[in-house]
Each structure stands twice: as structure tokens, then as C-alpha cells.
Design an enzyme around this catalytic site. Structure first.
Site, PDB file in Angstrom:
ATOM      1  N   GLY A 100      -3.625   9.578  17.519  1.00  0.00           N
ATOM      2  CA  GLY A 100      -2.242   9.998  17.294  1.00  0.00           C
ATOM      3  C   GLY A 100      -1.376   9.643  18.489  1.00  0.00           C
ATOM      4  O   GLY A 100      -1.728   8.757  19.275  1.00  0.00           O
ATOM      5  N   GLU A 479       1.804 -10.725  -1.583  1.00  0.00           N
ATOM      6  CA  GLU A 479       0.449 -10.277  -1.262  1.00  0.00           C
ATOM      7  C   GLU A 479      -0.430 -11.459  -0.815  1.00  0.00           C
ATOM      8  O   GLU A 479      -1.217 -11.337   0.134  1.00  0.00           O
ATOM      9  CB  GLU A 479      -0.169  -9.562  -2.477  1.00  0.00           C
ATOM     10  N   LYS A 483      -2.307 -11.624   2.806  1.00  0.00           N
ATOM     11  CA  LYS A 483      -3.751 -11.800   2.969  1.00  0.00           C
ATOM     12  C   LYS A 483      -4.047 -12.951   3.932  1.00  0.00           C
ATOM     13  O   LYS A 483      -4.895 -12.839   4.812  1.00  0.00           O
ATOM     14  CB  LYS A 483      -4.434 -12.120   1.629  1.00  0.00           C
ATOM     15  N   HIS A 502      18.439 -20.294  -2.301  1.00  0.00           N
ATOM     16  CA  HIS A 502      19.404 -19.476  -1.557  1.00  0.00           C
ATOM     17  C   HIS A 502      19.081 -19.443  -0.059  1.00  0.00           C
ATOM     18  O   HIS A 502      19.614 -18.609   0.663  1.00  0.00           O
ATOM     19  CB  HIS A 502      19.426 -18.052  -2.122  1.00  0.00           C
ATOM     20  N   LYS A 601      -8.058  -0.494   9.598  1.00  0.00           N
ATOM     21  CA  LYS A 601      -8.231  -0.241   8.164  1.00  0.00           C
ATOM     22  C   LYS A 601      -7.375   0.929   7.704  1.00  0.00           C
ATOM     23  O   LYS A 601      -6.818   0.904   6.619  1.00  0.00           O
ATOM     24  CB  LYS A 601      -9.712   0.034   7.864  1.00  0.00           C
TER      25      LYS A 601
HETATM   26  O1  M6R Z   1      -4.759   2.662   3.006  1.00  0.00           O
HETATM   27  P1  M6R Z   1      -3.406   2.197   2.566  1.00  0.00           P
HETATM   28  O2  M6R Z   1      -3.399   1.568   1.224  1.00  0.00           O
HETATM   29  O3  M6R Z   1      -2.365   3.272   2.691  1.00  0.00           O
HETATM   30  O4  M6R Z   1      -3.010   1.064   3.615  1.00  0.00           O
HETATM   31  C1  M6R Z   1      -1.767   0.441   3.576  1.00  0.00           C
HETATM   32  C2  M6R Z   1      -1.769  -0.802   4.403  1.00  0.00           C
HETATM   33  O5  M6R Z   1      -2.015  -0.497   5.754  1.00  0.00           O
HETATM   34  C3  M6R Z   1      -2.824  -1.792   3.916  1.00  0.00           C
HETATM   35  O6  M6R Z   1      -2.642  -2.125   2.587  1.00  0.00           O
HETATM   36  C4  M6R Z   1      -2.778  -3.079   4.768  1.00  0.00           C
HETATM   37  O7  M6R Z   1      -1.596  -3.765   4.525  1.00  0.00           O
HETATM   38  C5  M6R Z   1      -4.025  -3.915   4.456  1.00  0.00           C
HETATM   39  N1  M6R Z   1      -4.611  -4.382   5.678  1.00  0.00           N
HETATM   40  C6  M6R Z   1      -3.740  -5.063   3.579  1.00  0.00           C
HETATM   41  O8  M6R Z   1      -4.821  -5.910   3.390  1.00  0.00           O
END
Ligand code: M6R
Length: 606
Positions: A100, A479, A483, A502, A601
Site C-alpha cells: 500500500g 486489447e 497484450k 481523423h 498481476k
Molecule cells: O484483476 P483485474 O481484472 O482488476 O486487473 C485489471 C488490470 O490490471 C489487468 O487487466 C491488466 O491490464 C492485465 N495485465 C492485462 O493483461
């Protein structure tokens, strides 16, 4: 993101703590450390980089002691150095780990330094160690010291501390950052993520915001924000040892991409009511009560939300707004025509998303949590939960959770469309049948790996890549670009193909790779025309299409043709080659597929 573990019992703590930290490795980190109490000595070992570096240090300098704490750090305040790694100590008697942000750390540090404290790191967290040390120096017991520390700090925390002045005791506290205690016979564990304790404990209890307490081998004693003893419910842990098993694949991401036929099928099953209809797990009355939805999410989950908006508006005719969680609660949104907030998060722990959900709840919206981790904070706080059944997702790049989220969102759109009278029974039946074919289609889509490998070899020679799509495939373009950026570090952008003229078309130069996403939807001809405009200016066009949409295109360098599907479901299918492209590009570049640099993650800070 940062991970906390702790153990107090009769076995040597350090090996158990290292093993528990390994189970948190997937969250992403850049340094790690362990501290243990051994008689009148506090042992502390830290290392920058992977846990193997910490393990090597521990092999040289083993830590004795049966009570200790460990941490994986994802840098926020201060660079990636050993001095900034946790645990932090102040006087050689106390060790503290923290997830935090201590928002008032600058003022506290100035005050502590003025009183003679010597700081060894640039972190906000080190003020905690000095506050604990000052408390014990006054001769207070661990509970009073902890209460004193908590009274001084502002911000967000999950924290754990051990002290030579309180043998066998772990002091813990939580505010806005998750922390759980594992229940076992003869020893206790703590962790920021229950999966770290799954091997050793069948049950955990989760601290609520502002909870704090002491953990001994006999168990925890927790207090609430009013300093009253709190009995938090013990829950079974849902994480399983499968989490650390790559099942023969080289990477978790590769495994998770290949699990998608199953994860989509399992999620569909969870969305199906007793009468065989797609209900999204909601009662008719609950569905009828929805007059409009705000979708709150971050990152990949946000792109799933954008696709969900198209589906819900189209199939149910209800107003939908999609909000970036990190922006939502700071900009004074109005509740508007919305009755519900649908909060989408793989981890169920993203702090931005959690805070956005709380803001929506405070505005009077009903909260629905669409999460993959069933015992996460969002799942526990939402009024109803729509689970994805993707299983644990370990690769930092979200893949199977994304397609599972899409599956739930499609079920929600269909269920709302039916209950709000927008869809005829027959139409709803056809769409239900169409989505039931998706696990099979996704299975067949996986065979595109060799073809995409060839495209990836070309892509990594470029400095940038564009993804273009229209309508439902526009969010998928976003997306696909995310990735690629995340795991191959190639610059990539996604655009709505109709937007190119645009402005972004100025980026096109000879040889720039453009990934076109096309399905047999109503906008197919317009999308192809936009792609031709890019190709006419020198772009190298690679087409990802489904249902023979690519047959209309004779100017692409390669066409990756996916099986036919209902165009409404194209994003669910074309997500697969987009994920494979990123994975193959990462392999070509030799980057860390599962734990890309700088990423975590589960993002539990703002
Ligand atoms: O656990 P969450 O779905 O809340 O996470 C959101 C983002 O941090 C997550 O989707 C991030 O963009 C990933 N690394 C995408 O692959």
C-alpha cells in the site's frame, strides 16, 4: 503487486516463507526479503530480482527462528534496490512488511529524523519500522504499539511486523489492501493472498478495513476499528496447488491460452439456470430491476466492459456507460439512468476498481461483481457475484479471464434482452445456441499458432504495430495492442478503423505492420475499405478474420482465418489469435512471458 507472508509456529520459518512467496510470484515483483526472530537475534535477508536470488542468499546465510515475515516488493516509493526491499528494520529489533502507500510518510519521516531516527531506504514503508521501534522503546506491549502506529498513519496498508520484544507474535493490520490469516493446528500463517496459504491451511479469515490484531501459533486475535474484538468468518480456501503447475507448457500464459475452450465452457455452465436458459446466475426479478448499467473496470477488464456495452445496448436496449475505474470516483459522476454498477475484475482486488465500486455503492447503485477470484474483496463486498470460471490465472497478461468475462457479459446481455422483452424467444434461443458453439470454435482457433509465429517474426522487426477494428472489434483492437505492449514491449496502438482518417493515419509509413480485425458483420465492407487506405499508404496488412470475411481482401500479406461464428461473438473468437500474436512476439523477443517488467498481476495500489 507486493505480497506479504508470515508464519509463527514450531518449524523453521524461513523455508516456509520462501515457499509461500513463490506462490505469490505470479503477482509480479522486483525484490524480496524475509525476516525471522531467533532467540535474541532478528535475522534479515533481502535480494533484488527473482526469488531465486533470495533463495541463494538464504543458502549462504540461513535464517533460524520459528516466527517470521516475508515480502515481494513491486516498487512504488524508491527504486529497485536491496535497501528499499522489505522487510524494513529500524533498530535491529523490529521488522516490518507493508503493501500500500503511507500517504503522510514525508511528514512522519521528518518528525522521526528530527527525533534521531536514521533511515536506510527511500520507501514510505520504512516509517512504519521506526514508529514500531519508538513504541517498543516506551516499554509498551505489542497490541498497544500497533494501535499507536495505526493512529499515526494515513493511506492504505496491509502490514505485518515481528519484534524481538514480542517473541512468537506477528502484528498485523489492514486498510484497503488485502490481508488474510490462515487457520491451522499448532501454527498460524498470514498472507496478502490466500493462495499463498492454500497448501497449508484449509480455512482463512479475511481482515476487514481498519482491522488489526496479533497472531500467535494458537491463532489470531483481531480487533475492529472501534478497538472491539472482532470475529471474522472463517472461509474455505478456493485456491489449489494447480496454481503453480504449468502442466507441461513452457509458460502459464501459453497454458492459459490453451485452457480457453474449457474455461469458456465452464463459465457458460455457471451462467445457465436450472431451466437451461442463460440467466447469468441472476433471478428474473433481479434482471427486471436493471434500468441501466455502469461498467467499472481497468486494463483488459475495461476492454471486456467496452465489448459488453455493445452487447447489452444491442441485445437489451438498456443504457450502459463504461468507466475507467481509476477515473470514476474522482470525477464526481452522476448516477444518471443507471440502477446497477457491474464491476469487472479478474483478481477482484484491483484497488482502483474496488474504490470505484464503493463509490458507486455510496451513490446508491446496486453492485454486481464480475470476478474470477471467488473469495476476493470485490466478490465479498458486491451485492451479487457473477463468477467467471476460468480457474486461477497466473500469467500477468490476462487471457482466459478476458474470454470468460466476455462469456459472462454476453450471458448478461442475453438475459437482460429476454427479461426486458427486447429479444424474442426464438432470437434468444439462436443466440444461446451460437454461444454454445464457442468453446469448440476456440479449440479450432488454437491451431493458428504456426501461422501466427511467422507473422510475429515480422512484427518484432518493426518499431510499432497498429491494430484496427470497428464496432465490436474496436475494443478488441485495443486489447490486442495492450497484450502486445505488455509482454513483448513492442509499441502498439489500437484504433477504431473509421477513426484513422481523423488523425492516426499520419502514422502509416511503408512497412508499418497493421493488424486488421474483420468479421462478417454489417460494417465488414467499411472496415476493409479503412484497411485498404492504410495498405495504400505502405502499411503491411495482416488480417485476422472469421467466417471467410477475409475472402474479400486481396491486399493482405497474410490472412489468419478463424472458424465461422455469429458476428456478434467475433470478439470472443478473434481474441485467441490476438493473444497468440502477443505470446509469439514475446517468444521472438525473449522477454519474460509470465512476469513482464514493471507489471503486477493484482494491482493493489492507486
Ligand atoms: O484483476 P483485474 O481484472 O482488476 O486487473 C485489471 C488490470 O490490471 C489487468 O487487466 C491488466 O491490464 C492485465 N495485465 C492485462 O493483461
Amino acid at each position: 503487486m507486493c505480497g506479504i507472508v508470515g508464519y509463527t509456529g514450531s518449524d523453521t520459518a524461513a523455508p516456509l516463507l520462501l515457499e509461500a512467496l513463490r506462490r505469490l510470484e505470479y503477482r509480479g515483483y522486483d525484490s524480496a526479503g524475509i525476516a525471522a526472530l531467533a532467540g535474541d537475534h532478528l535475522g534479515l535477508v533481502r535480494a533484488v530480482g527473482k526469488l531465486d536470488n533470495l533463495a541463494a542468499r538464504l543458502a549462504e546465510q540461513p535464517l533460524a527462528g520459528t516466527c517470521g515475515i516475508g515480502h515481494t516488493r513491486w516498487a512504488t516509493h524508491g527504486g529497485v534496490t536491496e535497501a528499499n526491499a522489505h522487510p524494513h528494520s529500524a533498530d535491529g529489533r523490529i521488522a516490518v512488511v507493508h503493501n500500500g502507500i503511507i500517504e503522510n510518510y514525508a511528514a512522519l519521516r521528518a518528525e522521526l529524523e528530527a527525533a534521531g531516527a536514521n533511515f536506510a531506504s527511500q520507501t514510505d514503508s520504512e516509517v512504519l519500522a521506526h514508529l514500531f521501534a519508538a513504541g517498543f522503546a516506551k516499554g509498551l506491549g505489542p497490541l498497544a504499539v500497533l494501535q499507536g502506529v495505526l493512529a499515526r498513519i494515513e493511506g492504505a496498508w496491509a502490514l505485518a511486523a515481528v519484534s524481538l520484544d514480542a517473541p512468537g507474535v506477528i502484528m498485523i493490520a489492514r486498510n484497503a489492501s488485502p490481508l488474510a490469516v490462515g487457520l491451522a493446528d499448532g501454527f498460524s500463517l498470514i498472507a496478502s493472498d490466500a493462495s499463498a496459504m492454500a497448501q497449508n491451511c484449509g480455512q482463512v479469515l479475511y481482515l476487514k478495513d481498519d482491522d488489526y490484531g496479533l497472531v500467535t501459533p494458537a491463532g489470531p486475535q483481531i480487533y475492529d476499528r472501534n478497538n472491539q474484538p472482532a470475529n471474522r468468518e472463517a472461509l474455505r480456501i478456493s485456491a489449489s496447488p494447480v496454481m503453480v503447475d504449468k502442466a507441461g507448457y513452457r509458460h502459464f500464459m501459453e497454458k492459459e491460452i490453451h485452457e480457453q475452450p474449457d474455461s469458456v465452457a465452464h463459465t457458460l455452465a455457471a451462467m445457465t439456470g436450472p431451466d437451461g436458459q442463460l440467466t447469468a446466475g441472476l433471478q428474473t426479478a433481479q434482471l427486471k430491476a436493471v434500468s441501466g448499467l455502469v461498467l467499472l473496470a481497468a486494463g483488459t477488464s475495461h476492454y471486456a466492459a467496452l465489448i459488453g456495452k455493445y452487447w447489452i445496448e444491442r441485445l437489451a436496449g438498456l443504457p450502459v456507460a463504461v468507466e475507467l475505474a481509476s477515473e470514476y470516483h474522482y470525477r464526481q459522476p452522476v448516477a444518471g439512468p443507471f440502477s446497477h454498477a457491474l464491476v469487472i475484475s479478474q483478481s477482484g482486488e484491483s484497488l482502483d476498481t474496488l474504490m470505484a465500486m464503493r463509490h458507486a455503492a455510496a451513490m446508491g447503485l446496486q453492485t454486481l461483481g464480475l470476478v474470477n477470484v471467488p473469495d476476493s474483496t470485490i466478490a465479498r463486498e458486491a451485492e451479487a457475484v457473477l463468477p467467471t470460471r476460468a480457474g486461477p490465472e497466473i500469467g500477468v497478461a490476462s487471457t482466459k479471464a478476458f474470454t470468460a468475462q466476455l462469456t459472462v457479459l454476453f450471458a448478461v446481455a442475453l438475459a437482460l434482452g429476454r427479461t426486458h422483452g427486447r429479444l424474442e424467444k426464438q432470437q434468444a434461443g439462436q443466440l444461446h445456441e451460437a454461444v454454445l458453439t464457442m468453446p469448440g470454435a476456440i479449440g479450432r482457433a488454437l491451431s493458428c499458432v504456426p501461422q501466427i509465429q511467422q507473422i510475429a517474426k515480422q512484427l518484432v522487426l518493426s518499431h510499432s504495430v497498429l491494430f484496427l477494428g470497428r464496432d465490436l472489434l474496436y475494443p478488441l483492437a485495443l486489447e490486442g495492442a495492450l497484450k502486445l505492449k505488455e509482454i513483448s514491449y513492442l509499441h502498439a496502438e489500437g484504433f477504431a478503423a473509421g477513426e484513422m482518417k481523423h488523425g492516426p493515419i499520419a502514422l502509416i509509413e511503408p512497412g508499418l505492420p497493421v493488424i486488421g480485425l474483420v468479421s462478417q458483420d454489417a460494417l465488414q465492407a467499411k472496415t476493409i475499405s479503412n484497411l485498404r487506405e492504410a495498405e495504400a499508404r505502405g502499411a503491411d496488412l495482416y488480417l485476422i478474420s472469421c467466417g471467410a470475411a477475409g475472402e474479400q481482401v486481396d491486399f493482405a500479406r497474410q490472412i489468419v482465418e478463424m472458424p465461422a461464428c455469429n458476428p456478434l461473438l467475433a470478439p470472443l473468437l478473434l481474441a485467441i489469435p490476438a493473444q497468440i500474436l502477443a505470446w509469439q512476439a514475446a517468444l521472438e523477443k525473449g522477454t519474460d512471458v509470465d512476469q513482464p517488467r514493471n507489471l503486477a498481476k493484482s494491482v493493489t495500489v492507486e
